[in-house]
Each structure stands twice: as C-alpha cells, then as structure tokens.
Write an enzyme that holds these catalytic residues in place. Structure first.
Site, PDB file in Angstrom:
ATOM      1  CB  SER A 192     -35.670  -5.927 -19.039  1.00 51.55           C
ATOM      2  OG  SER A 192     -35.893  -6.520 -17.811  1.00 51.55           O
ATOM      3  CG  LEU A 193     -32.329 -10.675 -18.509  1.00 53.43           C
ATOM      4  CD1 LEU A 193     -31.496 -11.275 -17.395  1.00 53.43           C
ATOM      5  CD2 LEU A 193     -32.042 -11.407 -19.816  1.00 53.43           C
TER       6      LEU A 193
ATOM      7  CE  LYS B 117     -36.205 -12.170  -9.794  1.00 54.05           C
ATOM      8  NZ  LYS B 117     -36.612 -10.905 -10.325  1.00 54.05           N
TER       9      LYS B 117
ATOM     10  CB  CYS C 279     -22.679  -0.644  31.786  1.00 54.63           C
ATOM     11  SG  CYS C 279     -23.896  -1.718  31.059  1.00 54.63           S
TER      12      CYS C 279
ATOM     13  CB  CYS D  55     -25.735  -1.085  34.624  1.00 56.16           C
ATOM     14  SG  CYS D  55     -25.809   0.366  33.566  1.00 56.16           S
TER      15      CYS D  55
ATOM     16  CG  ASP E  11      -1.962  -1.039   1.154  1.00 54.08           C
ATOM     17  OD1 ASP E  11      -1.974  -1.774   0.137  1.00 54.08           O
ATOM     18  OD2 ASP E  11      -2.759  -1.152   2.101  1.00 54.08           O
ATOM     19  CB  ALA E  12       3.945   2.101   1.896  1.00 54.32           C
TER      20      ALA E  12
ATOM     21  NE  ARG F   3     -32.906  -1.967 -18.237  1.00 48.72           N
ATOM     22  CZ  ARG F   3     -34.225  -1.966 -18.136  1.00 48.72           C
ATOM     23  NH1 ARG F   3     -34.785  -1.427 -17.071  1.00 48.72           N
ATOM     24  NH2 ARG F   3     -34.994  -2.497 -19.051  1.00 48.72           N
TER      25      ARG F   3
ATOM     26  CG  ASP G 134      -0.631   5.092   0.008  1.00 51.60           C
ATOM     27  OD1 ASP G 134      -1.559   4.811  -0.771  1.00 51.60           O
ATOM     28  OD2 ASP G 134      -0.642   4.834   1.220  1.00 51.60           O
TER      29      ASP G 134
ATOM     30  CE  LYS H 298     -32.403 -10.833 -12.887  1.00 48.23           C
ATOM     31  NZ  LYS H 298     -32.371  -9.671 -12.038  1.00 48.23           N
TER      32      LYS H 298
ATOM     33  CD  GLU I 265     -23.184 -14.102 -17.805  1.00 49.23           C
ATOM     34  OE1 GLU I 265     -23.510 -13.018 -17.288  1.00 49.23           O
ATOM     35  OE2 GLU I 265     -22.882 -14.224 -18.998  1.00 49.23           O
TER      36      GLU I 265
ATOM     37  CB  CYS J 278     -25.680   2.233  28.703  1.00 53.34           C
ATOM     38  SG  CYS J 278     -25.074   2.073  30.387  1.00 53.34           S
TER      39      CYS J 278
ATOM     40  CG  ASP K 177     -30.570  -7.882  -5.822  1.00 56.24           C
ATOM     41  OD1 ASP K 177     -31.073  -7.147  -6.688  1.00 56.24           O
ATOM     42  OD2 ASP K 177     -31.157  -8.197  -4.770  1.00 56.24           O
TER      43      ASP K 177
ATOM     44  CB  CYS L 156     -28.480   0.638  30.826  1.00 56.15           C
ATOM     45  SG  CYS L 156     -27.469  -0.784  30.421  1.00 56.15           S
TER      46      CYS L 156
ATOM     47  CE1 TYR M  60     -24.518  -7.316 -15.409  1.00 56.99           C
ATOM     48  CE2 TYR M  60     -25.352  -7.489 -17.641  1.00 56.99           C
ATOM     49  CZ  TYR M  60     -25.427  -6.951 -16.381  1.00 56.99           C
ATOM     50  OH  TYR M  60     -26.398  -6.059 -16.072  1.00 56.99           O
TER      51      TYR M  60
HETATM   52  S1  IVH Z   1     -27.900  -9.924 -19.083  1.00 57.94           S
HETATM   53  C1  IVH Z   1     -29.671  -8.250 -22.883  1.00 57.94           C
HETATM   54  N1  IVH Z   1     -26.469 -10.797 -17.057  1.00 57.94           N
HETATM   55  O1  IVH Z   1     -30.677  -8.231 -14.204  1.00 57.94           O
HETATM   56  C2  IVH Z   1     -28.840  -8.633 -21.721  1.00 57.94           C
HETATM   57  N2  IVH Z   1     -28.184  -9.211 -16.627  1.00 57.94           N
HETATM   58  O2  IVH Z   1     -33.743  -8.554 -14.932  1.00 57.94           O
HETATM   59  C3  IVH Z   1     -29.647  -8.572 -20.488  1.00 57.94           C
HETATM   60  N3  IVH Z   1     -28.336  -8.526 -14.258  1.00 57.94           N
HETATM   61  O3  IVH Z   1     -31.197  -5.101 -14.785  1.00 57.94           O
HETATM   62  C4  IVH Z   1     -28.875  -8.535 -19.250  1.00 57.94           C
HETATM   63  N4  IVH Z   1     -26.698  -9.799 -13.529  1.00 57.94           N
HETATM   64  O4  IVH Z   1     -28.759  -5.644 -15.512  1.00 57.94           O
HETATM   65  C5  IVH Z   1     -27.479  -9.989 -17.444  1.00 57.94           C
HETATM   66  N5  IVH Z   1     -25.108 -11.640 -15.372  1.00 57.94           N
HETATM   67  C6  IVH Z   1     -26.106 -10.831 -15.766  1.00 57.94           C
HETATM   68  C7  IVH Z   1     -26.809 -10.022 -14.860  1.00 57.94           C
HETATM   69  C8  IVH Z   1     -27.855  -9.217 -15.328  1.00 57.94           C
HETATM   70  C9  IVH Z   1     -27.627  -8.903 -13.187  1.00 57.94           C
HETATM   71  C10 IVH Z   1     -29.458  -7.555 -14.243  1.00 57.94           C
HETATM   72  C11 IVH Z   1     -29.610  -6.724 -15.476  1.00 57.94           C
HETATM   73  C12 IVH Z   1     -31.050  -6.308 -15.447  1.00 57.94           C
HETATM   74  C13 IVH Z   1     -31.698  -7.387 -14.684  1.00 57.94           C
HETATM   75  C14 IVH Z   1     -32.635  -8.128 -15.605  1.00 57.94           C
END
Ligand code: IVH
Length: 676
Positions: free
Chosen positions: A83-84, A319, A436, A416, A34-35, A138, A38, A117, A115, A431, A119, A413, A231
């Site tokens: 989206s998906l 999901k 305590c 005590c 790290d140093a 997005r 830096d 997903k 892959e 407290c 969150d 508390c 991704y």
């Molecule tokens: S693929 C057209 N891959 O999940 C490609 N999405 O419900 C579509 N998300 O908001 C996205 N991990 O951003 C893809 N490994 C992953 C993901 C992923 C999370 C999110 C995505 C979107 C939501 C879709």
C-alpha cells in the site's frame, strides 16, 4: 480455406482488432471508422462460430463477457501487494524526504516521479508470454479475487502484449498493477441512462467502478464504462527499465493505458512545486483523484529503501483535503425533468467545499431521502468530488434538535398539479401529464438543442417566453409561429424574428436520427437515435415497431424497447406526430432499411435452443425467432439450421456437433437478426 490459413486469418484479425481497439480506447485516436471496426469483428465472429475450436480466451470476441460465476475464486498474490503511506501537507512530505536522507545518503541526489493517485480499484494483471491470463483485485494485499472474466470486458485492458507488434517483447511473466475506474462523464451518462429508464442511479464513480468490476456476471460488467490506468510493474521487473519514468513509457509501449498527467522532478523542491499545481489540476482531470503519488525514480534505490509494514519507504501518497463538509439542509425542492421524472434537490445553507461555494446538492430520488432518513433542518454531510454534482451522504443524527421535519414526497406535480405516478419496479416518480409546463420547457429545450433539431437562436429565455405567452403548447407549434406573433415578444425586432423563423424553417431538413432524438423518448439519446435510424427509414416505420422487434437491435434492452413502443402508442404523441408531419418535419431516408427485412430475416431457418442464455428466457428467444420468420423445434436433426446454445447446454449440443450443425450463442443470433 484450409485450417492453417484460417488460423492465420484469425490471428491477423485479432491483432488488427486489438490494435484499433487500443487506438480507440487507450490513445483516443482511431484510424478507422466504427463500421470498419464492426466489419473486422463480424468476420472474426463468423469464423469463430463456424470453428469453435479456434476460439481462445484472449480473442476480442470474448470481451462481451463470459457466463456468470457463482462466486469469485481466491488468488494468492505472488508477494505482498504493498500500500502507500500518506502525507497530508508539505510538511509531511519534507519530513518523509528527510527521514529517507538520514537512512540513505543517495536520496539527496534522487529524482522523483509524481503521478495522480487514481480513485478506483487496484488490480493486478498477469501476462504469460504476452497473453493476459489472470486479473485479480488487491483484496487484503495477500489474497485477492479472480476477476479475469470481468477484466477481459474492459476495453482498455490489453489481452495480448505488445498490442502493436512493433512494440517491445515483454518478459515471459509480467504482472502489471493499475487502477480500474470510470471517467466522470461516463459515470454521469450511465446515471442519466439509469434515471431515464426508471432505475436507481449510482452515488459516485469509485463505488460504481468497484461494484461493476465485482459483478458475478461479466456480461453486466461489459455494459459498464470501465477503464484502466497502469502505473507499476509488480513482477517481471528484472527485464523492465531501471527507473519509474522509463517504466511508464515502457508500459505505454506495450499497449497499456498510462496517465499523461505525470511529472518528472529533479529533486524534492520540484516535487513540492509540482504538488502545488495540483490543487487546480485536480478539477481539470476527466477522472477522480484523491491525491498524488510521489515515487523515487531510481528503482534500485527504491528497492534498497525497503518497506515499513505494508508501506514501501520509497513512495508516498500526498492526499488532497477531503471535500466533505457538514451544513444545514434548509429545504427540498422538486425538479420536473423532460421526461416527467421528479427529482428532489437539496437547498443547503451555502458552504465552501474545496474552494467552491455549494448551495445545492442532489438527493437522487425520494427513496434515497427515506432510506437515509434525511430530514429538513438536519445537519448533513455533503460531498463534492471532481465535476460530479455535490451530493448528500447522510444526516448527522447526533446533531438533531428535534425540530427537524420528516420530508413527504409530493403526491402531485409541482408544476401542473397532476397526480404523480410510479411504475412498478421503478424508483422514479413521474408526472404523466404530457403538456405539463415544466416538462414542456425541458422538452422544447431538448428539441431545439444542438444534438437534436439544432435551432440556432432559440435559447431557454425565448422558450420560456413562448410557453408563457401560450404561443407554443407542444414542439410542433414552433413550426406554426408567425412573424407577427414573435414581434409581440419582449426583445424581438424584425431582424431577430426573421432570423428565428429562418432557423426554424431550416430545421425541417434534419435527418431522421436527429428527429428521433429530438422527440425526447425516455432512454433514447443521440447514439440510440442513430442506431434506430439505421433500422427504420421513417417515423412511420419506427412507430409500427413492436417492443419485441426493438429488443432485437443491439444496445436496446427491454426497458427502453418498451418505452419506445409505448411512446408511439400514446394518443397525445400520435397527435404530435401528425402535427409534425403536416408541418413538413418528416424525414424519410432513401436507403434500404435494415429492419424492414429484418422481420423475416430468419425465414426458412430452423432453430433449436438449448442451455441458459444470458439475456433471454427460453420462451422469449422462441418468440423472437418466430417473430423474425424462423422456426423453433425441440430436437436436433440434419434439418436444423442452427443450435442456439447457452450455459450448461447438454446433449443437444453434442448432437449438433455430431451432425455438423452450426452452433451459435445468443449474441450470434441477435447479430443475425440485426444484420450488422
Ligand atoms: S503506487 C508499491 N501509483 O493508491 C506501489 N498507487 O493508497 C504502490 N493508486 O490502492 C502503489 N494511483 O493502487 C500507485 N499512480 C499510482 C496510484 C496508486 C492509485 C492506489 C494504489 C493503492 C492506493 C494506495
């Protein structure tokens, strides 16, 4: 040095810094200390401060955060950000596959990539000629928000690609899609810090990540432990690999962080097998996932399949079952932490959530109970996600019978009986009694723990015994324990007593950083203790530091600085320190202190402050400069050593440039003071 070679040095430094940054934040395998890192940063800052014309937005120095914005600019995405579609079980997954086979018989021979997903919050990262030029959320899929300045502060986001000059040359224009999120452990550490400084903790990593990325002040985003996983390539695909599997590797080669928890599947049966392994894998991941994403590997086929509305046909999300259930809140119990903070915990009618029986949940703080109007006897919605402690989302008001009891926070508390206190502007209730018993147990546990005094063999059971028997009233009493006293305790024989005494004795040699950590000052953990020990050689020196002086150390904000100086001013703690000194627990570091000279580090220098600074008021910064021996004047002249400029700096800045006076920002000044 002439300007060309200076420019070259700047280039070399930036490349080297980003390379090491990538090793640290993306690959998790740093090759320099790290140093050393830096030092590279300090050199780059030094040059950029002397030559502001060389500063570029991609410079690693800009990761500290640009000045706050008043709102985010809207950005129209180059195409729809798709989206998906969702599947919830194997049946849905098979139905999806069969639909595709009917549409296109090439699908029968298709292979897949599975892959996690993630969150988090979706972002689109735009690169032009390898430079990060725009980062957008997005939004509604068509129009997002420009969060470029915030994304620059995220260390995992490459500012220039390829990060490693030996990597592939990216296309002129490249847009990468990824997810910004927080590792669960970073989220928890952030919450611990917030609780320790009396601030409101966050509910879950996803919302915290989303909120942090959408901060108008990038400097605030910079303090949040955000990270990224990439991704997908949105634009620039013509020149990128033909399969998703190779695309992930290509993104990695360019320097993007890409999940390692991805699987290649030869056919849909393998996809289903892999999906079954995820029930367990889910809990082992260091970040939160709400499902898996299954993608057709061949990009041509994926494109040909097209989309239905906003969902591409060639990919689907499976999901995971939601980990939210309802149960009855039977009671609220209050826990007293090491620093005296009272936290309410829910006692639940035990309930299974995703294979785990949950009987307790956190209620965060008393305000949370009141704000959500959570009553004892309520049916409540409980969420368990990843490794995070389950928490109560809120009551199901419709299920009330009228028997529910409004909860009254304790006035005293529970351990005590001392009347509790609440500091103005803080959420936490404390407290104030430093002896305590509940605090004492936690304090002792912390004092003897591995990151602190590391007293081997002194577990929680013995800690409780020692306190119950009245043998220990504060941590210093440990050093006065005798063989005879230990032998009176249950389970103690000659050998055990001797071993424990030897372990206690050995702990007297711990370095200063560990002793500072062991004291258990609010907000001071291992890392901060280490920083403090670099600035002060002994507890004597540290105890004399003013809050103002402490604030000059990078990483120490006003709340913590105050907590430290108050801790040392409290008579009970002064008494404790005397006992520790008498017991021989008083490390004095040999090396030159960074801070002893720090007091006068600005002596002989004259400063002019102009514009709005990110963290200090005008008076605050003046006081800081003066406390370090510097002089502050109002107008810029040849005698001015430095102009400290913030946002909207006006004519004084022009004058400084005219006279050739060096202009620095707040961060530059703090660096001068802290000397690193
Ligand atoms: S693929 C057209 N891959 O999940 C490609 N999405 O419900 C579509 N998300 O908001 C996205 N991990 O951003 C893809 N490994 C992953 C993901 C992923 C999370 C999110 C995505 C979107 C939501 C879709």
């Amino acid at each position: 040095m002439d300007s060309i070679s200076l420019q070259q040095e700047v280039e070399r430094l930036r490349q080297e810094i980003e390379y090491h940054n990538h090793r640290y934040h993306v690959l998790d395998s740093p090759v320099i200390s790290d140093a050393e890192f830096d030092r590279l940063m300090a050199r780059l800052r030094e040059i950029e401060e002397a030559h502001p014309e060389l500063v570029t937005p991609e410079s690693p120095t800009q990761r500290a955060g640009a000045p706050p914005a008043s709102r985010f600019r809207k950005v129209r995405h180059p195409g729809s950000v798709l989206s998906l579609a969702n599947a919830f079980n194997e049946q849905d997954l098979r139905a999806w596959y069969e639909r595709l086979v009917r549409l296109d018989d090439r699908v029968e021979k298709a292979d897949f990539v599975v892959e996690p997903k993630i969150d988090g919050l979706t972002v689109l990262l735009h690169y032009e000629n390898g430079r990060f030029v725009l980062g957008a959320t997005r939004g509604n899929g068509e129009v997002g928000e420009d969060v470029t300045a915030n994304l620059r502060t995220v260390r995992a986001v490459p500012l220039r690609i390829p990060v490693d000059p030996k990597g592939p040359k990216p296309p002129e224009k490249l847009i990468v899609r990824g997810e910004v999120f927080m590792y669960v452990k970073d989220f928890e550490a952030l919450n611990e810090r917030l609780i320790a400084s009396g601030e409101r903790p966050y509910l879950n990593p996803r919302n915290t990540a989303a909120g942090s990325l959408r901060q108008l002040d990038p400097a605030l985003t910079a303090t949040r432990p955000l990270t990224l996983l990439a991704y997908w390539i949105v634009d620039g695909r013509a020149e990128s690999p033909h399969t998703q599997w190779e695309t992930l590797q290509y993104l990695r080669d360019l320097g993007f962080p890409v999940s390692r928890d991805v699987d290649y599947c030869r056919d849909i049966e393998e996809v289903i097998q892999v999906s079954r392994t995820w029930a367990e894998r889910r809990d082992q991941l260091p970040y939160e996932v709400d499902g898996i994403v299954i993608k057709i590997n061949d990009r041509r086929l994926y494109e040909d399949l097209g989309a239905v509305g906003k969902d591409p046909r060639g990919a689907i999300a499976l999901k995971f079952p939601a980990r939210e259930v309802t149960t009855r809140l039977n009671d609220v119990v209050v826990n007293v932490g090491r620093t005296g903070v009272l936290t309410p915990n829910a006692v639940l009618e035990p309930v299974e959530i995703g294979g785990v029986v949950v009987g307790k949940a956190t209620l965060h703080n008393f305000d949370y109970i009141a704000e959500k109007d959570i009553r004892i006897g309520d049916r409540v919605l409980v969420k368990r996600s990843g490794d995070v402690i389950p928490y109560i989302i809120g009551p199901i008001v419709e299920a009330r019978t009228g028997e529910e009891q409004v909860y009254q926070p304790p006035k005293t508390c529970p351990s005590c009986g001392t009347e509790v206190e609440r500091l103005p502007g803080e959420v936490a209730t404390y407290c104030p009694n430093t002896s305590c018993p509940a605090q004492l147990i936690r304090n002792l546990e912390h004092f003897v723990s591995r990151g602190a005094m590391d007293i081997v063999g002194l577990g929680i059971k013995i800690v409780e015994q020692l306190i119950r028997q009245g043998l220990v009233r504060d941590v210093a009493d440990l050093y006065a324990l005798t063989r005879e006293q230990l032998l009176t305790l249950e389970g103690f024989g000659e050998k055990k007593a001797e071993n424990l005494l030897a372990a206690i004795q050995a702990s007297k040699d711990r370095p200063l950083a560990r002793v500072i950590n062991a004291l258990g000052i609010r907000g001071v953990g291992e890392v901060m203790a280490e920083d403090l020990s670099k600035h002060y050689r002994s507890l004597d020196e540290l105890s004399n530091a003013s809050a103002l002086e402490l604030q000059g150390i990078s990483g120490i904000g006003p709340n913590i600085a105050l907590a430290i100086s108050e801790w040392f001013q409290r008579p009970a703690n002064q008494h404790l320190l005397e006992k520790l000194r008498a017991a021989g627990v008083w490390p004095v570091e040999e090396r030159q202190p960074a801070a002893a000279e720090q007091n006068r580090v600005l002596s002989g220098l004259t400063f002019v402050v102009t514009g709005t600074l990110p963290n200090y008021t005008r008076d605050g910064i003046k006081e800081l400069i003066q406390s370090c021996g510097g002089k502050v004047t109002d107008s810029v002249s040849k005698k001015t050593s430095y102009v400290v400029a913030g946002e909207n700096a006006g004519s004084k800045l022009d004058k400084a440039r005219e006279l050739g006076v060096t202009v620095i920002d707040e961060a530059g000044l703090l660096k001068m003071i802290s000397g690193d």
